[in-house]
Design a protein around this motif. Structure first.
Motif, PDB file in Angstrom:
ATOM      1  N   HIS A 377      43.440  45.861  47.529  1.00  0.00           N
ATOM      2  CA  HIS A 377      41.205  44.763  47.141  1.00  0.00           C
ATOM      3  C   HIS A 377      40.825  44.948  48.653  1.00  0.00           C
ATOM      4  CE1 HIS A 377      44.548  41.087  45.540  1.00  0.00           C
ATOM      5  NE2 HIS A 377      44.136  41.975  44.694  1.00  0.00           N
ATOM      6  N   ALA A 382      41.521  45.859  41.752  1.00  0.00           N
ATOM      7  CA  ALA A 382      42.443  45.331  41.592  1.00  0.00           C
ATOM      8  C   ALA A 382      43.801  45.398  40.301  1.00  0.00           C
ATOM      9  CB  ALA A 382      41.218  43.584  39.813  1.00  0.00           C
ATOM     10  N   HIS A 437      39.637  40.518  41.781  1.00  0.00           N
ATOM     11  CA  HIS A 437      41.356  40.751  41.570  1.00  0.00           C
ATOM     12  C   HIS A 437      41.584  39.478  42.405  1.00  0.00           C
ATOM     13  CE1 HIS A 437      38.542  40.111  45.407  1.00  0.00           C
ATOM     14  NE2 HIS A 437      39.633  39.354  46.128  1.00  0.00           N
TER      15      HIS A 437
END
Length: 589
Positions: A377, A382, A437
């Motif tokens: 992240h 993601a 994410h």
């Protein structure tokens, strides 16, 4: 869809056809699309403002339920073409041209191709200037925008305090301007830019988006290396060790296959050793080019290679090189001989379900995964495919993420529907599937639930062979919340941790303010758990895998052989909806 009675069998068998008498007439129907009326179970009751049928319209599937009016109602119907036009997420046709343009920009060389593609998808758009038109003037206020010349050209100049021109340049396709003001956070233009005699068309990028990328300009003070040097960019983004590994890629002809570790997706994974280095073992992932193209997964494979080559974390499988021949592409990765967490849960459930203190094993593995997600992240990646099967154990028993095929750079939101249904977050399921994410933190909640209870949080209601049916059933379950009593009272901190992760609204989900928020959860503060010791790999693992031995069959099958279509089809258990138009995808290998 309606209720009818079978009048005649036209083609016998489960794949056959029959004549069915419906209230509005008799017509032919496929047997596989029919089911006995007595099997139908009420799913829900819809009221004003709710809708149905959107999944079948978006993904061209059959209707997953029968809707019946229980009282006089007014229902608004949206035609198929109108619905697709309004809600279908389509990539703008000019995006491919923008990606090609950004591939020509030297300033973006530190980025891999999938990152440049994400920048193109999030571009503000195109801006055209007439011949001789002023774009910006030195000393005047300017917008925080980055301009990349696509067509035509412009003249750029800068004057000193005496009004004398001290710098001038003519910019053409692939040249750019505005980045210094963005990175140095200046609101006043440093240069004057005027469109050339043929005018100019530019691709425009939001400055805030550009600042989130690991790029640098001369004069910018940064925390990741010497300003203005190419080496500092590469070392920050990939990590110095990872960059060196890619540079010193192991020659393919020096690899010797010792055994078959498994088959899946698009090929097989082999245990390998480098000639003259018998003490070092690797995993060689072999992927069939034909099956990759057949599944429209070229971009997925190239993106996995790009992202793996940048990873330098103790909690993510390491990458050592990629190769290709006429039939296959290969990725040489770190060997994790301890198997995956799902295998551990099945073969040795006592490790996770009978540990002392209760929940400490799941806490250890959740900690490893949290550090891996934090690393991803921070780089705006993601993961999007977290599940027990994708968490491997190394020889010491530490957990590592593997299979980054669904990982991608996300600068704002992406809209692809993919993943394993039981782990998919609500925002990924709901059209238009806009997510970032935050879906990984939801999946961590599911992972923790499974390790602590031995089962998934929600029942998929028997839709094992119908991913869309699973999504419909699971999404309905999310709104109902977690089942009562899913963990014993003694695990109240773990239960609170899971509930904070499995929140339908991403902004309210644990992790919305970063991984540090997850790490500060009360569950991790209990017992003898220590983030510092885990990061330094000094925390004792709950389970140490025994040395691995290989059967004669596994060793014999290590010889090069064509992958089995049946084994690949059986192992492909994910929902993946994505297309590609890349023709030279294998060139990166």
């Amino acid at each position: 869809m309606g209720v009818g009675k079978v009048k005649e069998v036209l083609v016998p068998g489960p794949q056959g056809t029959v004549m069915v008498e419906f209230p509005d007439g008799t017509r032919e129907a496929k047997v596989q699309l029919l089911r006995p009326v007595e099997d139908a179970q009420p799913l829900c009751r819809l009221s004003a403002g709710e809708c149905f049928g959107e999944l079948s319209l978006l993904y061209n599937t059959r209707h997953l339920a029968t809707c019946k009016s229980v009282e006089p109602s007014v229902v608004y119907a949206v035609p198929y073409q109108v619905f697709k036009q309004c809600f279908g997420k389509r990539e703008r046709p000019q995006v491919q041209a923008w990606i090609k343009l950004l591939d020509e920009v030297n300033f973006l060389n530190p980025l891999v191709r999938s990152e440049r593609a994400e920048v193109a998808r999030n571009a503000v758009g195109q801006m055209s200037f007439k011949p001789g038109e002023w774009v910006m003037t030195q000393g005047e206020m300017t917008e925080q925008l980055w301009f990349v010349v696509e067509k035509g050209g412009c003249n750029m100049m800068r004057k000193d305090s005496a009004g004398q021109v001290e710098f001038s340049a003519e910019l053409r396709r692939g040249h750019h301007f505005g980045e210094r003001a963005i990175f140095l956070q200046q609101r006043v233009a440093e240069v004057t830019v005027q469109a050339g005699p043929k005018g100019m068309c530019c691709l425009v990028i939001d400055g805030e988006l550009l600042r989130h990328l690991p790029l640098n300009v001369e004069g910018q003070e940064t925390d990741f290396g010497v300003p203005g040097t190419r080496a500092s960019l590469v070392d920050y983004h990939r990590g110095a060790a990872a960059a060196q590994r890619v540079k010193d890629e192991i020659p393919f002809e020096e690899l010797e296959r010792r055994a078959v570790l498994g088959e899946g997706g698009f090929g097989a994974v082999y245990l390998c050793q480098r000639r003259n280095e018998p003490d070092v073992e690797y995993a060689l992932k072999r992927l069939s080019k034909g099956y990759i193209v057949q599944a429209n997964a070229e971009k997925q494979v190239c993106a996995e290679r790009d992202i793996l080559s940048m990873m330098d974390s103790d909690f993510i499988i390491r990458f050592f090189g990629s190769y290709q021949d006429s039939e296959y592409v290969y990725m040489l990765i770190e060997l994790a001989p301890g198997g995956h967490l799902f295998q551990l849960l099945c073969d040795k459930p006592q490790v996770l379900l009978s540990d002392r203190p209760r929940g400490s094993a799941a806490m250890f593995y959740c900690g490893c995964v949290t550090l891996a997600l934090e690393y991803l992240h921070e780089r705006r990646i993601a993961y999007r495919d977290l599940k027990l099967e994708n968490v491997l154990l190394d020889s010491r028993g530490y957990a590592k993420l593997c299979d980054l095929g669904f990982a991608r750079f996300v600068l704002s939101k992406t809209h692809t529907l993919l993943g394993t249904p039981e782990y998919m977050a609500p925002e990924m399921i709901d059209p238009p599937h806009a997510h970032n994410h935050m879906v990984d933190w939801w999946a961590l909640g599911v992972l923790a639930f499974e390790m602590l209870s031995g089962q998934a949080p929600w029942d998929s209601m028997g839709y094992d062979d119908n991913p869309m049916g699973q999504l419909l059933a699971l999404r309905e379950s999310f709104n109902q919340g977690l089942p009562d009593g899913f963990l014993p009272a003694a695990l109240h901190l773990a239960k609170h941790f899971i509930k904070q992760l499995l929140v339908v609204t991403p902004a309210r989900r644990l992790g919305a303010n970063g991984a540090e928020e997850v790490k500060k959860s009360g569950w991790f503060k209990s017992g003898t758990f220590s983030w510092d010791q885990l990061t330094a790999r000094k925390l004792p693992p709950p389970y140490t895998p025994p040395p691995v031995t290989y059967s004669e069959e596994e060793i014999a099958n290590a010889k090069p052989a064509k992958a089995s279509r049946e084994s690949m089809a059986e192992s492909r258990n994910k929902l993946f909806v994505q297309s590609t138009t890349t023709d030279d995808w294998a060139a990166d290998f």
